[in-house]
Design an enzyme around this catalytic site. Sequence first.
Site, PDB file in Angstrom:
ATOM      1  N   SER A 177      34.989  40.712  46.182  1.00 45.70           N
ATOM      2  CA  SER A 177      34.827  39.320  46.545  1.00 45.70           C
ATOM      3  C   SER A 177      35.724  38.365  45.759  1.00 45.70           C
ATOM      4  O   SER A 177      35.781  37.170  46.068  1.00 45.70           O
ATOM      5  CB  SER A 177      33.363  38.897  46.324  1.00 45.70           C
ATOM      6  OG  SER A 177      32.996  39.069  44.964  1.00 45.70           O
TER       7      SER A 177
ATOM      8  N   SER B 126      33.997  44.185  43.169  1.00 43.05           N
ATOM      9  CA  SER B 126      34.654  42.929  43.517  1.00 43.05           C
ATOM     10  C   SER B 126      35.757  42.468  42.578  1.00 43.05           C
ATOM     11  O   SER B 126      36.456  41.505  42.892  1.00 43.05           O
ATOM     12  CB  SER B 126      33.608  41.815  43.647  1.00 43.05           C
ATOM     13  OG  SER B 126      32.759  42.076  44.742  1.00 43.05           O
TER      14      SER B 126
ATOM     15  N   LYS C 286      36.982  32.166  39.401  1.00 45.11           N
ATOM     16  CA  LYS C 286      36.269  32.438  40.644  1.00 45.11           C
ATOM     17  C   LYS C 286      35.169  31.402  40.817  1.00 45.11           C
ATOM     18  O   LYS C 286      34.499  31.033  39.841  1.00 45.11           O
ATOM     19  CB  LYS C 286      35.694  33.848  40.590  1.00 45.11           C
ATOM     20  CG  LYS C 286      35.012  34.326  41.854  1.00 45.11           C
ATOM     21  CD  LYS C 286      34.539  35.775  41.671  1.00 45.11           C
ATOM     22  CE  LYS C 286      33.904  36.338  42.920  1.00 45.11           C
ATOM     23  NZ  LYS C 286      33.487  37.755  42.745  1.00 45.11           N
TER      24      LYS C 286
END
Length: 473
Positions: A174, A198, A104
């Site tokens: 996210s 997330s 990420k």
Amino acid sequence: MTDATSVRTARESSGDAADLGVLDAARLLASGELSSLELTEACLSRIEARNGGAPTLDGAPDRINAWVRLYPDVARAQAAEADARRSRGGEETPLLCGIPIGLKDLYGVAGLPLTASSRVLEDNVAAEDSIAWRRLREAGMVLLGHTHTHEFAAGGSTDQSGNPWALDRIAGGSSGGSAAALAARMTPAALGSDTCGSLRIPSACCGTSSIKPTHGLIPTDGILPLAPTLDHPGPMARSVADCAALLAALAELGSLPLAPGPGPRPLDGVTVALTDHSREIPLEDEVARGFDQALRACQTLGARVVELPAPWPLDWDDLGCILNTEVWSYHRAHANRHERYRPQVAEFLEGARGFTDEERYLAAQKRRAVGTAAWERWFDEQRIDFVLEPTLPILPLQRGPGYDRGHAAGPGDPLIAFTALWDMTGMPVASLPVTWCVGVSLVAPRLREPRLVQAAIDLQEHSLGIPGDPLAP
């Protein structure tokens, strides 16, 4: 539902190494049937075939666009190094050596860009490795690239990335880019992070798995923050067992369960609780059916299921105070670049700007600690092993408006109706799919990862299974 053994067999017989999961690939690497360079090339080819062109910041409606940046030269060099290491080390080679991964775009990698999928940090380069990536690099993992996050992790949709199962639906956030890359078989492993859900939200949206570990179990050093006392780095993969292999290295746990227990009733002796925390939140019909399927699976596998009132309800005002105060403490440094944020994130930060009351913040943290202790006592006194909940009360939302104003993150967002409580308590959660668009979560007391992982693996591999390839011919 297809069991895990037949799923693995299907992956291996497909003939494309990009379809392999972490443990399947590790076994073939260890036996010499596959090299890391071959596996890495297969993943890079799969990315080229399925990502929808080169990575872009904003994506497009007809593209998955899971990646914000790719590093093919880095990946090939690291794969060659992993193959050489395995040839020297033999049986002493780490399990994960040679396995590709996506990070990420919050995880620092020394000398590479680190932008949180934002124009605000478009020129930023990480000075050092995040501890999480350093541990995986030392285990021999191969970096394919950085995956998209909802900008600065401040939302649950990640609209610049498409859901491989349905491009008109969100991949979740996210950590949406990581989940999309996993579901599309572009990588066997990824890292995400979880502040209000997330890791778990995108797993539920894309039919993948994740583990949100106990808060603090994985260091956050070198990871761009959203709210440090809520942020949980964690592993993502297509199966819980693959996530467990990653978590063992990330948290330096030595080992975790990686296989289902024997016999038809591996959950004998386990008590699973349903609480009014989940019963009071309306579920869409397909979610309700998936949750009932998971509940019946627990019972079939031997678990005792009880219904009990929750010992402490989440105070959404306290969550908002803690989240906004910590968000602004980081983003105030970028106030002179406010116009570079996407509209939804800009609106979120405009609201967070007013959270500077230290006494209010400390009082919220005190109440949070009291609530967490109440949950810990409840697990112990009621002799509960796990709480079972739907991960989301809704199906994946329509993709597109997630960065528009009026979609501010935080309290009131239906995507975090179940998930946010467990960030406030810091308790570990294993999330696994029932279908590609419905997920369930098992929650345990803090630092009970080994038992949690074993139960989640048993539930997945004995009963619920793993969704297939959304883009298979």
